[in-house]
Scaffold this motif. Structure first.
Motif, PDB file in Angstrom:
ATOM      1  N   PHE A   8      79.664  -2.566  92.959  1.00  0.00           N
ATOM      2  CA  PHE A   8      78.235  -2.333  93.167  1.00  0.00           C
ATOM      3  C   PHE A   8      77.882  -0.844  93.173  1.00  0.00           C
ATOM      4  O   PHE A   8      76.728  -0.479  93.319  1.00  0.00           O
ATOM      5  N   ILE A  14      71.722   0.781  94.533  1.00  0.00           N
ATOM      6  CA  ILE A  14      71.461  -0.612  94.879  1.00  0.00           C
ATOM      7  C   ILE A  14      70.783  -0.651  96.239  1.00  0.00           C
ATOM      8  O   ILE A  14      70.987   0.237  97.071  1.00  0.00           O
ATOM      9  N   PHE A  19      72.307  -6.203  97.498  1.00  0.00           N
ATOM     10  CA  PHE A  19      73.710  -6.354  97.873  1.00  0.00           C
ATOM     11  C   PHE A  19      73.938  -7.654  98.630  1.00  0.00           C
ATOM     12  O   PHE A  19      74.873  -8.407  98.330  1.00  0.00           O
ATOM     13  N   GLY A  22      73.981 -10.806  96.708  1.00  0.00           N
ATOM     14  CA  GLY A  22      75.200 -11.032  95.946  1.00  0.00           C
ATOM     15  C   GLY A  22      76.247 -11.799  96.722  1.00  0.00           C
ATOM     16  O   GLY A  22      77.383 -11.956  96.243  1.00  0.00           O
TER      17      GLY A  22
END
Length: 318
Positions: A8, A14, A19, A22
């Protein structure tokens, strides 16, 4: 650290929400932050924006999380009813992320200018640093280096020929300067901005204070040639040698043994003592008179004390 977390880490960054979406838990956020920090340390310019994006997202995530917590809402209501103070713990956590983002922005700005001569990019990051530190201040946390962030931005304006824009920023930096070293630095840059704008009195006063602060806190008695460049610069920029900046040079030369007392007096008598407070103080001391330290030159107390010792006028500043 999980290799999945490292995937990432990318230049564009991000958000916390992306995050967590995910499939990662909140406990993995520290690993993500560490991974970005390591990537940024390796390649600062490449990962700066992505790292800043994450840090700001972390600040906003924890802020919203706390504010939406039902227990906090109840406590806030009770605080309002009974006048009790709310815990600052979460505020410090959020502020720390903003302050860290400001530090990243500041570090990158110094690479872009003057190192790589990209003043526009440097300015963008300098403004971000100030903005993030002010977000921390909104939470009741005064960042340790807020004055330095302001000084950096103000100095950048001066160095890119915008002294009018530099002035209010540097004045604000002086208000927040906490240490003598910070005050001396900001006053130095203020002096240059004032001189560039043709404001002779303000330029001279600021540079005299800056040098006196350095002399009193960091200078080892003896060699004073360290200050010659700044003194000469203000003299040249203001176009007037008969001011307190020259009186300061005379005092420094006297304490370093480059002038006798009589030579110093003759040089100082060329300056209007009614207009310039340091000149007035020096002539009083060199003439064996008592002198009550003026608030205008309180930063020069140590230098004046050294002058008094040389003249044997021990009661000059009592």
């Amino acid at each position: 650290m999980s290799g999945l977390v490292r995937k990432f880490v990318r230049p564009e960054g991000i958000t916390v929400q992306e995050f967590l979406a995910g499939g990662f838990s909140e406990e993995s956020l520290k690993d993500l932050e560490k991974a970005y920090d390591e990537a940024w340390e390796r390649e600062k310019l490449l990962y700066a924006d992505g790292y800043i994006k994450l840090l700001v997202s972390l600040a906003e995530y924890y802020k919203k999380k706390h504010e939406s917590d039902s227990k906090y809402k109840l406590k806030r209501l009770l605080d309002e009813i009974f006048g009790t103070a709310e815990s600052p713990t979460y505020k410090k956590l959020v502020a720390d992320y903003y302050i860290k983002a400001a530090a990243v922005a500041t570090s990158v700005s110094m690479i872009y200018f003057p190192q790589q001569n990209y003043p526009e990019e440097a300015e963008r990051y300098l403004k971000l640093a100030v903005e993030f530190e002010e977000r921390a201040m909104e939470l009741g946390v005064i960042p340790r280096y807020y004055a330095i962030a302001l000084n950096n931005l103000g100095t950048h304006y001066y160095e890119t020929n915008r002294s009018e824009e530099a002035l209010p920023v540097l004045k604000k930096a002086l208000e927040y300067a906490e240490t003598a070293k910070e005050r001396g630095l900001v006053l130095h840059n203020l002096a240059l901005a004032y001189a560039d704008l043709g404001m002779k009195r303000e330029a001279v006063d600021c540079m005299v204070k800056s040098i006196c602060i350095h002399y009193s806190t960091q200078h080892d008695f003896g060699d004073v040639s360290f200050y010659d460049e700044d003194i000469d610069r203000i003299t040249e920029m203001t176009g007037d040698a008969n001011t307190d900046i020259y009186a300061l040079k005379v005092a420094l030369d006297l304490v370093s043994g480059n002038l006798t007392i009589e030579e110093a007096k003759k040089l100082l008598e060329q300056i209007d003592r009614d207009e310039w407070p340091l000149t007035d103080a020096l002539l009083s001391i060199l003439s064996g008179k008592e002198y009550m330290l003026s608030s205008e030159i309180v930063e020069c107390a140590r230098l004046l004390q050294d002058v008094a010792k040389i003249t044997g006028n021990k009661s000059a500043l009592e």
